[in-house]
Motif scaffolding. Structure first.
Motif, PDB file in Angstrom:
ATOM      1  N   PRO A   1       0.675  -1.503  -0.017  1.00 38.05           N
ATOM      2  CA  PRO A   1       0.064   0.029  -0.278  1.00 38.05           C
ATOM      3  C   PRO A   1       0.966   1.309  -0.013  1.00 38.05           C
ATOM      4  O   PRO A   1       1.797   1.494   0.645  1.00 38.05           O
ATOM      5  N   GLN A   2       0.616   2.194  -0.882  1.00 37.46           N
ATOM      6  CA  GLN A   2       1.244   3.355  -0.848  1.00 37.46           C
ATOM      7  C   GLN A   2       0.198   4.554  -0.638  1.00 37.46           C
ATOM      8  O   GLN A   2       0.574   5.692  -0.242  1.00 37.46           O
ATOM      9  N   CYS A   3      -1.056   4.422  -1.154  1.00 38.90           N
ATOM     10  CA  CYS A   3      -2.031   5.554  -0.886  1.00 38.90           C
ATOM     11  C   CYS A   3      -3.275   5.156  -0.287  1.00 38.90           C
ATOM     12  O   CYS A   3      -3.736   3.932  -0.686  1.00 38.90           O
ATOM     13  N   LEU A   4      -3.824   5.751   0.656  1.00 38.17           N
ATOM     14  CA  LEU A   4      -4.969   5.459   1.533  1.00 38.17           C
ATOM     15  C   LEU A   4      -5.934   6.478   1.591  1.00 38.17           C
ATOM     16  O   LEU A   4      -5.875   7.803   1.571  1.00 38.17           O
ATOM     17  N   SER A   5      -7.119   6.085   1.335  1.00 38.03           N
ATOM     18  CA  SER A   5      -8.411   7.015   1.474  1.00 38.03           C
ATOM     19  C   SER A   5      -9.125   6.411   2.875  1.00 38.03           C
ATOM     20  O   SER A   5      -9.634   5.348   2.777  1.00 38.03           O
ATOM     21  N   PRO A   6      -9.008   7.286   3.997  1.00 41.80           N
ATOM     22  CA  PRO A   6      -9.690   6.845   5.061  1.00 41.80           C
ATOM     23  C   PRO A   6     -11.175   6.962   4.924  1.00 41.80           C
ATOM     24  O   PRO A   6     -11.921   7.764   4.402  1.00 41.80           O
ATOM     25  N   LEU A   7     -11.981   5.952   5.689  1.00 38.43           N
ATOM     26  CA  LEU A   7     -13.423   5.982   5.677  1.00 38.43           C
ATOM     27  C   LEU A   7     -13.729   6.201   7.068  1.00 38.43           C
ATOM     28  O   LEU A   7     -13.023   5.885   7.911  1.00 38.43           O
ATOM     29  N   THR A   8     -15.100   6.704   7.172  1.00 33.77           N
ATOM     30  CA  THR A   8     -15.554   7.170   8.614  1.00 33.77           C
ATOM     31  C   THR A   8     -16.863   6.075   8.926  1.00 33.77           C
ATOM     32  O   THR A   8     -17.490   5.774   7.812  1.00 33.77           O
ATOM     33  N   SER A   9     -17.093   5.818  10.018  1.00 32.61           N
ATOM     34  CA  SER A   9     -18.247   5.102  10.341  1.00 32.61           C
ATOM     35  C   SER A   9     -19.777   5.876   9.824  1.00 32.61           C
ATOM     36  O   SER A   9     -19.671   7.156   9.878  1.00 32.61           O
ATOM     37  N   GLY A  10     -20.489   5.284   9.284  1.00 29.19           N
ATOM     38  CA  GLY A  10     -21.601   5.751   8.779  1.00 29.19           C
ATOM     39  C   GLY A  10     -21.637   6.161   7.426  1.00 29.19           C
ATOM     40  O   GLY A  10     -22.567   6.610   6.610  1.00 29.19           O
ATOM     41  N   GLN A  11     -20.241   6.175   6.723  1.00 27.45           N
ATOM     42  CA  GLN A  11     -20.094   6.409   5.354  1.00 27.45           C
ATOM     43  C   GLN A  11     -20.691   5.499   4.344  1.00 27.45           C
ATOM     44  O   GLN A  11     -20.603   4.307   4.606  1.00 27.45           O
ATOM     45  N   VAL A  12     -21.235   5.695   3.399  1.00 28.03           N
ATOM     46  CA  VAL A  12     -21.897   4.779   2.444  1.00 28.03           C
ATOM     47  C   VAL A  12     -21.087   4.801   1.065  1.00 28.03           C
ATOM     48  O   VAL A  12     -20.729   5.754   0.781  1.00 28.03           O
ATOM     49  N   ILE A  13     -20.599   3.553   0.919  1.00 31.56           N
ATOM     50  CA  ILE A  13     -19.676   3.505  -0.515  1.00 31.56           C
ATOM     51  C   ILE A  13     -20.444   2.439  -1.329  1.00 31.56           C
ATOM     52  O   ILE A  13     -21.159   1.665  -0.998  1.00 31.56           O
ATOM     53  N   THR A  14     -19.982   2.520  -2.687  1.00 29.70           N
ATOM     54  CA  THR A  14     -20.338   1.682  -3.776  1.00 29.70           C
ATOM     55  C   THR A  14     -19.367   1.277  -4.496  1.00 29.70           C
ATOM     56  O   THR A  14     -18.584   1.654  -4.873  1.00 29.70           O
ATOM     57  N   ALA A  15     -19.073  -0.168  -4.317  1.00 33.69           N
ATOM     58  CA  ALA A  15     -18.287  -1.052  -4.741  1.00 33.69           C
ATOM     59  C   ALA A  15     -18.674  -1.603  -6.173  1.00 33.69           C
ATOM     60  O   ALA A  15     -19.695  -2.127  -6.204  1.00 33.69           O
ATOM     61  N   LYS A  16     -17.752  -1.738  -7.251  1.00 32.20           N
ATOM     62  CA  LYS A  16     -18.126  -2.348  -8.567  1.00 32.20           C
ATOM     63  C   LYS A  16     -17.369  -3.634  -8.428  1.00 32.20           C
ATOM     64  O   LYS A  16     -16.211  -3.749  -8.100  1.00 32.20           O
ATOM     65  N   MET A  17     -17.928  -4.891  -9.047  1.00 34.87           N
ATOM     66  CA  MET A  17     -17.204  -5.946  -9.061  1.00 34.87           C
ATOM     67  C   MET A  17     -17.657  -6.560 -10.283  1.00 34.87           C
ATOM     68  O   MET A  17     -18.801  -6.497 -10.987  1.00 34.87           O
ATOM     69  N   GLY A  18     -16.762  -7.395 -10.975  1.00 33.23           N
ATOM     70  CA  GLY A  18     -16.956  -8.173 -11.992  1.00 33.23           C
ATOM     71  C   GLY A  18     -15.781  -8.025 -13.214  1.00 33.23           C
ATOM     72  O   GLY A  18     -14.898  -7.692 -12.860  1.00 33.23           O
ATOM     73  N   SER A  19     -16.234  -8.296 -14.506  1.00 27.53           N
ATOM     74  CA  SER A  19     -15.272  -8.232 -15.511  1.00 27.53           C
ATOM     75  C   SER A  19     -15.907  -7.078 -16.581  1.00 27.53           C
ATOM     76  O   SER A  19     -16.904  -6.532 -16.435  1.00 27.53           O
ATOM     77  N   LEU A  20     -14.762  -6.695 -17.367  1.00 30.67           N
ATOM     78  CA  LEU A  20     -15.217  -5.694 -18.278  1.00 30.67           C
ATOM     79  C   LEU A  20     -16.403  -5.893 -19.074  1.00 30.67           C
ATOM     80  O   LEU A  20     -16.659  -7.071 -19.610  1.00 30.67           O
ATOM     81  N   GLY A  21     -17.634  -5.213 -19.036  1.00 30.01           N
ATOM     82  CA  GLY A  21     -18.839  -5.336 -19.556  1.00 30.01           C
ATOM     83  C   GLY A  21     -19.827  -5.933 -18.931  1.00 30.01           C
ATOM     84  O   GLY A  21     -20.912  -6.106 -19.235  1.00 30.01           O
ATOM     85  N   ASN A  22     -19.340  -6.527 -17.586  1.00 29.62           N
ATOM     86  CA  ASN A  22     -20.281  -7.352 -16.806  1.00 29.62           C
ATOM     87  C   ASN A  22     -19.985  -7.029 -15.302  1.00 29.62           C
ATOM     88  O   ASN A  22     -19.693  -7.874 -14.609  1.00 29.62           O
ATOM     89  N   CYS A  23     -20.295  -5.825 -15.000  1.00 35.31           N
ATOM     90  CA  CYS A  23     -20.121  -5.203 -13.644  1.00 35.31           C
ATOM     91  C   CYS A  23     -21.432  -5.082 -12.861  1.00 35.31           C
ATOM     92  O   CYS A  23     -22.526  -4.885 -13.368  1.00 35.31           O
ATOM     93  N   THR A  24     -21.520  -5.616 -11.413  1.00 30.35           N
ATOM     94  CA  THR A  24     -22.537  -5.424 -10.719  1.00 30.35           C
ATOM     95  C   THR A  24     -21.916  -4.391  -9.632  1.00 30.35           C
ATOM     96  O   THR A  24     -20.625  -4.395  -9.315  1.00 30.35           O
ATOM     97  N   SER A  25     -22.718  -3.739  -8.896  1.00 27.39           N
ATOM     98  CA  SER A  25     -22.829  -2.758  -7.941  1.00 27.39           C
ATOM     99  C   SER A  25     -23.170  -3.431  -6.681  1.00 27.39           C
ATOM    100  O   SER A  25     -24.245  -3.742  -6.590  1.00 27.39           O
TER     101      SER A  25
END
Length: 121
Positions: A51-75
């Motif tokens: 790890p070289q770069c970090l973005s801290p998160l706070t309790s209660g924060q809502v995030i959206t992650a994307k998973m899958g492959s190119l052209g076939n992603c789900t959130s």
């Protein structure tokens, strides 16, 4: 004939910022880039070594992650429930080289030039 190739100067891409620069010698500087809004963690590391770069998160924060492959992603949406957590960002590192005079020679002559881009003779 001889072709001299100079890739540069290196600059962090859009949506990244220069996090640190380190002079390796009189001709070369290593530049470390982090995604914007990420914090540099103090060391330029080799690719895929940590790890070289970090973005801290706070309790209660809502995030959206994307998973899958190119052209076939789900959130997936998640709410952060812990403290002292973060997301590691991909680092981009590059080298900047000072303009060093280079001799380009062919069978009939030799000339001296400073590389900037791609030059050939």
């Amino acid at each position: 004939s001889t072709t001299v190739i100079s890739l540069g100067p290196f600059a962090c891409p859009v949506l990244y910022t220069t996090a640190t620069e380190s002079a390796l010698n009189t001709e070369t500087t290593l530049s470390g880039c982090c995604p914007s809004d990420y914090t540099f963690q103090g060391s330029i590391l080799p690719p895929l070594c940590g790890p070289q770069c970090l973005s801290p998160l706070t309790s209660g924060q809502v995030i959206t992650a994307k998973m899958g492959s190119l052209g076939n992603c789900t959130s997936t949406t998640a709410t952060i429930t812990e403290t002292d957590v973060g997301i590691w960002g991909n680092q981009l590192n590059g080298y900047m080289f000072n303009n060093i005079p280079v001799t380009v020679s062919s069978a009939s002559s030799a000339t001296s030039t400073t590389p900037s881009g791609i030059q050939s003779s």
